[in-house]
Design a protein around this motif. Structure first.
Motif, PDB file in Angstrom:
ATOM      1  N   LEU A 195     -15.893  30.292 -20.183  1.00  0.00           N
ATOM      2  CA  LEU A 195     -15.634  29.357 -19.138  1.00  0.00           C
ATOM      3  C   LEU A 195     -15.849  28.054 -19.721  1.00  0.00           C
ATOM      4  O   LEU A 195     -16.748  27.770 -20.529  1.00  0.00           O
ATOM      5  CB  LEU A 195     -17.225  29.576 -18.129  1.00  0.00           C
ATOM      6  CG  LEU A 195     -16.887  30.694 -17.062  1.00  0.00           C
ATOM      7  CD1 LEU A 195     -18.165  30.802 -16.453  1.00  0.00           C
ATOM      8  CD2 LEU A 195     -15.874  30.444 -16.125  1.00  0.00           C
ATOM      9  N   SER A 196     -15.008  27.208 -19.203  1.00  0.00           N
ATOM     10  CA  SER A 196     -15.109  25.743 -19.717  1.00  0.00           C
ATOM     11  C   SER A 196     -16.202  25.076 -19.125  1.00  0.00           C
ATOM     12  O   SER A 196     -16.518  25.524 -17.886  1.00  0.00           O
ATOM     13  CB  SER A 196     -13.740  25.224 -19.476  1.00  0.00           C
ATOM     14  OG  SER A 196     -13.419  24.947 -18.289  1.00  0.00           O
ATOM     15  N   PRO A 197     -16.699  24.002 -19.607  1.00  0.00           N
ATOM     16  CA  PRO A 197     -17.591  23.439 -19.106  1.00  0.00           C
ATOM     17  C   PRO A 197     -17.131  22.591 -17.668  1.00  0.00           C
ATOM     18  O   PRO A 197     -18.291  22.801 -16.740  1.00  0.00           O
ATOM     19  CB  PRO A 197     -17.868  22.180 -19.974  1.00  0.00           C
ATOM     20  CG  PRO A 197     -17.327  22.565 -21.378  1.00  0.00           C
ATOM     21  CD  PRO A 197     -16.235  23.526 -21.084  1.00  0.00           C
ATOM     22  N   ASP A 198     -16.093  22.304 -17.504  1.00  0.00           N
ATOM     23  CA  ASP A 198     -15.846  21.961 -16.195  1.00  0.00           C
ATOM     24  C   ASP A 198     -15.157  23.015 -15.244  1.00  0.00           C
ATOM     25  O   ASP A 198     -14.748  22.645 -14.229  1.00  0.00           O
ATOM     26  CB  ASP A 198     -14.732  20.917 -16.251  1.00  0.00           C
ATOM     27  CG  ASP A 198     -13.507  21.279 -17.031  1.00  0.00           C
ATOM     28  OD1 ASP A 198     -13.650  22.482 -17.354  1.00  0.00           O
ATOM     29  OD2 ASP A 198     -12.555  20.531 -17.121  1.00  0.00           O
ATOM     30  N   ALA A 199     -15.589  24.231 -15.497  1.00  0.00           N
ATOM     31  CA  ALA A 199     -15.272  25.258 -14.867  1.00  0.00           C
ATOM     32  C   ALA A 199     -15.749  25.160 -12.948  1.00  0.00           C
ATOM     33  O   ALA A 199     -16.879  24.546 -12.981  1.00  0.00           O
ATOM     34  CB  ALA A 199     -15.753  26.788 -15.040  1.00  0.00           C
ATOM     35  N   SER A 200     -14.719  25.579 -12.330  1.00  0.00           N
ATOM     36  CA  SER A 200     -15.435  25.278 -10.774  1.00  0.00           C
ATOM     37  C   SER A 200     -16.326  26.230 -10.260  1.00  0.00           C
ATOM     38  O   SER A 200     -16.543  27.152 -10.977  1.00  0.00           O
ATOM     39  CB  SER A 200     -14.201  25.407  -9.751  1.00  0.00           C
ATOM     40  OG  SER A 200     -13.766  26.790  -9.762  1.00  0.00           O
ATOM     41  N   ASP A 294     -30.197  29.690 -24.757  1.00  0.00           N
ATOM     42  CA  ASP A 294     -28.831  29.379 -23.806  1.00  0.00           C
ATOM     43  C   ASP A 294     -28.608  28.136 -23.669  1.00  0.00           C
ATOM     44  O   ASP A 294     -27.430  27.753 -23.700  1.00  0.00           O
ATOM     45  CB  ASP A 294     -29.466  29.908 -22.280  1.00  0.00           C
ATOM     46  CG  ASP A 294     -29.479  31.404 -22.436  1.00  0.00           C
ATOM     47  OD1 ASP A 294     -28.805  32.150 -23.032  1.00  0.00           O
ATOM     48  OD2 ASP A 294     -30.077  31.767 -21.403  1.00  0.00           O
ATOM     49  N   GLU A 295     -29.445  27.050 -23.727  1.00  0.00           N
ATOM     50  CA  GLU A 295     -29.209  25.596 -23.654  1.00  0.00           C
ATOM     51  C   GLU A 295     -28.509  25.288 -25.060  1.00  0.00           C
ATOM     52  O   GLU A 295     -27.267  24.354 -24.865  1.00  0.00           O
ATOM     53  CB  GLU A 295     -30.162  24.742 -23.693  1.00  0.00           C
ATOM     54  CG  GLU A 295     -31.163  24.734 -22.330  1.00  0.00           C
ATOM     55  CD  GLU A 295     -32.536  24.076 -22.396  1.00  0.00           C
ATOM     56  OE1 GLU A 295     -32.749  23.182 -23.656  1.00  0.00           O
ATOM     57  OE2 GLU A 295     -33.289  24.230 -21.654  1.00  0.00           O
ATOM     58  N   GLU A 296     -28.734  25.888 -26.038  1.00  0.00           N
ATOM     59  CA  GLU A 296     -27.924  25.579 -27.503  1.00  0.00           C
ATOM     60  C   GLU A 296     -26.632  26.314 -27.395  1.00  0.00           C
ATOM     61  O   GLU A 296     -25.824  25.757 -28.115  1.00  0.00           O
ATOM     62  CB  GLU A 296     -28.663  25.682 -28.613  1.00  0.00           C
ATOM     63  CG  GLU A 296     -29.878  25.041 -28.848  1.00  0.00           C
ATOM     64  CD  GLU A 296     -30.958  25.450 -30.053  1.00  0.00           C
ATOM     65  OE1 GLU A 296     -30.534  26.595 -30.545  1.00  0.00           O
ATOM     66  OE2 GLU A 296     -31.749  24.857 -30.193  1.00  0.00           O
ATOM     67  N   THR A 297     -26.405  27.361 -26.778  1.00  0.00           N
ATOM     68  CA  THR A 297     -25.099  28.172 -27.127  1.00  0.00           C
ATOM     69  C   THR A 297     -24.183  28.161 -25.770  1.00  0.00           C
ATOM     70  O   THR A 297     -23.076  28.418 -25.914  1.00  0.00           O
ATOM     71  CB  THR A 297     -25.472  29.633 -27.551  1.00  0.00           C
ATOM     72  OG1 THR A 297     -26.204  29.930 -26.212  1.00  0.00           O
ATOM     73  CG2 THR A 297     -26.063  29.528 -28.745  1.00  0.00           C
ATOM     74  N   LEU A 298     -24.774  28.028 -24.552  1.00  0.00           N
ATOM     75  CA  LEU A 298     -23.946  27.848 -23.410  1.00  0.00           C
ATOM     76  C   LEU A 298     -23.710  26.587 -22.722  1.00  0.00           C
ATOM     77  O   LEU A 298     -24.458  25.636 -22.705  1.00  0.00           O
ATOM     78  CB  LEU A 298     -24.558  28.756 -22.334  1.00  0.00           C
ATOM     79  CG  LEU A 298     -25.133  30.392 -22.783  1.00  0.00           C
ATOM     80  CD1 LEU A 298     -25.437  30.809 -21.663  1.00  0.00           C
ATOM     81  CD2 LEU A 298     -23.720  30.991 -23.107  1.00  0.00           C
ATOM     82  N   ASN A 299     -22.661  26.548 -22.239  1.00  0.00           N
ATOM     83  CA  ASN A 299     -22.364  24.931 -21.576  1.00  0.00           C
ATOM     84  C   ASN A 299     -22.822  25.145 -20.313  1.00  0.00           C
ATOM     85  O   ASN A 299     -23.226  26.088 -19.718  1.00  0.00           O
ATOM     86  CB  ASN A 299     -20.744  24.746 -21.535  1.00  0.00           C
ATOM     87  CG  ASN A 299     -20.100  25.751 -20.949  1.00  0.00           C
ATOM     88  OD1 ASN A 299     -20.325  26.343 -19.692  1.00  0.00           O
ATOM     89  ND2 ASN A 299     -18.747  26.135 -21.456  1.00  0.00           N
ATOM     90  N   ASP A 300     -22.617  24.041 -19.440  1.00  0.00           N
ATOM     91  CA  ASP A 300     -23.214  24.100 -17.927  1.00  0.00           C
ATOM     92  C   ASP A 300     -22.634  25.000 -16.958  1.00  0.00           C
ATOM     93  O   ASP A 300     -23.451  25.727 -16.450  1.00  0.00           O
ATOM     94  CB  ASP A 300     -23.187  22.622 -17.322  1.00  0.00           C
ATOM     95  CG  ASP A 300     -23.827  21.530 -18.038  1.00  0.00           C
ATOM     96  OD1 ASP A 300     -24.858  21.983 -18.729  1.00  0.00           O
ATOM     97  OD2 ASP A 300     -23.341  20.494 -17.813  1.00  0.00           O
TER      98      ASP A 300
END
Length: 320
Positions: A195-200, A294-300
């Motif tokens: 999933l990209s950071p700007d995924a809807s 999670d904060e370090e490895t996953l995007n928003d």
């Protein structure tokens, strides 16, 4: 003899002789007219004695104490007996220490044999090793394997391999394998990691719904087969609110909640009512580490999707 000659005779280095001098193990010899240390046969015998004691595993500090006892020996029978007892106690302590080392080495050999037999990565606990092997067999990317490995290492740090919590996670992975769901597990997790950071929000919601549909039957099977307590009453007590406002967390950790008592919930409480439930320090520390991981490895977007999965799983479990 000079330092180099003594060292050669004794089978040590000149640096070792200097170390013995610093520790007081070997007295400083007189110096010859040209300023060099002049060692004798007595010095050689002492160095050989030090080597012998050290080869048995006796720390050099204790070697110094044993040699010092010899120097104060008066010749009296009682003093001699006391000296013998002291040395015997030292050897007895050393024997116990060596026995413990042998036991640890035997345990390490058993673990290594198991790792080799089952082709398990040496940098993960054996109880989780087969899970990672299954992921690789199903074509999981190195990124997914690394993500899973790191999370499992954090869990292993806080829970003993024989604990209910570790057993529950291991049972979950076994159920994934037994139900032929490894490929699906890999697919959903790869979709999450891609999933990209700007995924809807729609993309996150759709993936979360697919993940929930995959996870819930396995968790319910765990209730039937392993007695996990994931009843509506239990989930409602753990959730503290109708929305289940949990932070991001690996979905498979839901089965751990069913094995822990109400007061030992791993998930941090996010409502006032939860303040009445004490949480062990180790559980709190694990929570913080998992959140930080999670904060370090996953995007928003990945974190949002993870939250939707947790809420969706808990909602479905409450429905029964």
């Amino acid at each position: 003899m000079r330092s180099k000659e003594l060292a050669d005779f004794a089978g040590v280095t000149v640096r070792t002789l200097r170390h013995y001098h610093q520790l007081g193990l070997l007295p400083e010899p007189p110096r010859s007219a040209n300023g060099y240390r002049a060692y004798g046969a007595v010095d050689l015998a002492r160095v050989l004695r030090i080597k012998r004691l050290a080869s048995l595993g006796i720390p050099l500090q204790q070697v110094a104490e044993m040699l010092a006892e010899d120097q104060v020996f008066t010749g009296a029978e009682s003093a001699c007996e006391a000296q013998v007892r002291t040395k015997d106690e030292t050897l007895a302590d050393l024997d116990r220490e060596l026995a413990a080392q042998i036991e640890r080495l035997q345990q390490q050999r058993c673990i290594i044999a198991e790792l080799r037999e089952r082709a398990i990565d040496p940098d993960v606990p054996p109880v989780f090793g087969e899970h990672l092997a299954r992921l690789r067999g199903a074509g999981a990317s190195s990124g997914l394997v690394d993500y899973e490995r790191s999370g499992l290492l954090l869990v292993d740090r806080f829970f003993d391999e024989s604990s209910d919590e570790t057993e529950a996670v291991s049972q979950f992975f076994e159920l994934v394998g037994e139900t032929g769901s490894v490929e699906a597990y890999v697919e959903f997790n790869e979709r999450m990691l891609n999933l990209s950071p700007d995924a809807s929000e729609e993309d996150c919601r759709r993936l979360a719904e697919d993940f929930v549909s995959f996870m819930v039957p396995i968790l319910k099977l765990g209730c039937e087969k392993h007695g996990w307590d994931l009843s509506a009453e239990k989930i409602e007590k753990l959730s503290c609110s109708p929305d289940f406002p949990y932070p991001s967390r690996n979905p498979e950790m839901a089965c751990v909640e069913g094995k822990r008592s109400e007061s030992e919930s791993m998930l941090p409480k996010t409502c006032a009512a939860a303040d009445d439930l004490p949480v062990p320090e180790e559980a709190q520390a694990l929570d913080l580490l998992l959140d930080l991981y999670d904060e370090e490895t996953l995007n928003d977007a990945q974190c949002r999707m993870n939250n939707l999965v947790i809420r969706g799983i808990l909602s479905e479990l409450v429905k029964g």
